[in-house]
Scaffold this active site. Sequence first.
Site: not given
Ligand code: NDP
Ligand code: PMR
Length: 398
Positions: A90-93, A95-96, A273
């Site tokens: 698992i890459t990036g394990a 955090s999160g 992104y």
């Molecule tokens: P986190 O920031 O918690 O986790 C990201 C991980 O990636 C960290 O472990 C970080 O390492 C690692 N990482 C970043 N850069 C590198 C690098 N150069 N080499 C190796 N590892 C690296 O974020 P999330 O857990 O939220 O994100 C995990 C995945 O989920 C991502 O692919 C994200 O796009 C996806 N995702 C997240 C959503 C969300 O709502 N959070 C929604 C949808 C998708 P370090 O700990 O060292 O910083």
């Molecule tokens: Mg978003 C059903 C509505 C929904 C969902 C599931 C997400 C997920 N978001 C929703 C709606 C909205 N968002 C609306 C209406 C707004 C305007 C107020 C909004 C805004 C917003 C911002 C500024 N949302 C965001 C941001 C971010 O900076 C995040 C992002 O785009 O990261 C790339 C984000 C996100 N919204 C989500 C999810 C899952 C993210 C973040 C992460 C990702 O795609 O990995």
Amino acid sequence: MATSLLSSSLCIHKEGKSNVSLKETSFLGTSLSNHLKSEFTPTIPKNKAQCNQRKISASIVSGQTMSTTPTITHATTPGKKTLRTGSVIITGASSGLGLASAKALAETGKWHVIMACRDFLKAERAAKSAGIAKENYTIMHLDLSSLESVKQFVDNFRRSGRPLDALVCNAAVYQPTAKEPTFTADGFELSVGTNHLGHFLLSRLLLDDLKQSDYPSKRLIIVGSITGNTNTLAGNVPPKAGLGDLRGFSGGLNGLNSSAMIDGGKFDGAKAYKDSKVCNMLTMQEFHRRFHEDTGITFASLYPGCIATTGLFREHIPLFRILFPPFQKYITKGFVSEEESGKRLAQVVSDPSLTKSGVYWSWNKDSASFENQLSQEASDVEKARKMWEISERLVGLA
Ligand code: NDP
Ligand code: PMR
Ligand code: LMG
């Protein structure tokens, strides 16, 4: 309007066909043993000599890069065929989602997790504080923002002698407030360079290792997202994902003689992104088209839900970090805890009922998985092919 858009986007989840409920899919429970009866033929002894031989060379590097010595253990049920411990990278394990899924998989006792992380100490602390048992994980160094590091990781992994049964491309960076692009060691814009190109090289190289595995269900999982899909409300929040004609990508994303953005436009960290997530989802499908039939490997992507509390938002403005979790919890209702998201990803890695390849998984409000629809761009066959070919060139595979 907002409400109706919101509910229409949520409907996608509700209407989705629910394949499995969590209850039915408890990890590797009865259903897996049934599955194994019909599908699995143990072939451990065949690999063991090879493993032992490899272990010797692995010990040379293990002091630095690994926290445990590789051991292949067996889960035995008397009178039944045995399934060896699965081995998942698992890459990036650290955090999160990555950490939560590492924990969920390790806790089943059926998986050994290789945590591929850029910060060894952070990963070690994270694994300890998450309570992952020492024998269930190994930390190996991987910096996805350097192609050399990716190659070294693959070498080190091979030296460890472990088989590879599943690979999870999870790590990502998100730079929503960056005004100017920053670059990887190889000169690619950081988000696409790390989230897509680093993973592209990693998974291309490790495909051979997956092929060699004798595990009953081998999987390559790439984490996608709703925000890269413009067929959803979330995907329509500006700036929207869009790869255009890939002119910036083709030029190497270096910000010098070519744009740092895939579509050739002006740098925007949030868009970069989202574009990288589109590449992740296109890559999964292109893998499926090119390799599924011949290898039997399952290629899948997923949107695990909005895990609004993770480190992904570390570079966002403080007000966003405060408001985002309650906004997702109470308004969009898209919020999911890190623990729940970890279980979802673990399901995609090991649930015997999620073996379908070429699929983008999502979960409905009852946390039941369903096959979701990707946006038009994220399922564009021609774009996927072009993106794949350019990626091969950029990472030095073609
Ligand atoms: P986190 O920031 O918690 O986790 C990201 C991980 O990636 C960290 O472990 C970080 O390492 C690692 N990482 C970043 N850069 C590198 C690098 N150069 N080499 C190796 N590892 C690296 O974020 P999330 O857990 O939220 O994100 C995990 C995945 O989920 C991502 O692919 C994200 O796009 C996806 N995702 C997240 C959503 C969300 O709502 N959070 C929604 C949808 C998708 P370090 O700990 O060292 O910083
Ligand atoms: Mg978003 C059903 C509505 C929904 C969902 C599931 C997400 C997920 N978001 C929703 C709606 C909205 N968002 C609306 C209406 C707004 C305007 C107020 C909004 C805004 C917003 C911002 C500024 N949302 C965001 C941001 C971010 O900076 C995040 C992002 O785009 O990261 C790339 C984000 C996100 N919204 C989500 C999810 C899952 C993210 C973040 C992460 C990702 O795609 O990995
Ligand atoms: C950008 O701004 C930044 O410019 C960029 O640098 C980067 O940070 C990026 O994604 C990250 O964000 C985004 C900005 C623009 O959104 C905001 O954050 C501003 C918030 C505005 C608040 C509006 C009120 C909403 C209700 C509030 C609840 C309070 C809680 C606070 C929440 C904070 C966290 C979000 O966003 C906008 O322009 C706002 C308009 C967004 C609406 C988008 C909807 C478009 C719909 C288009 C129709 C599509 C139809 C799809 C249907 C699909 C069905 C199949």
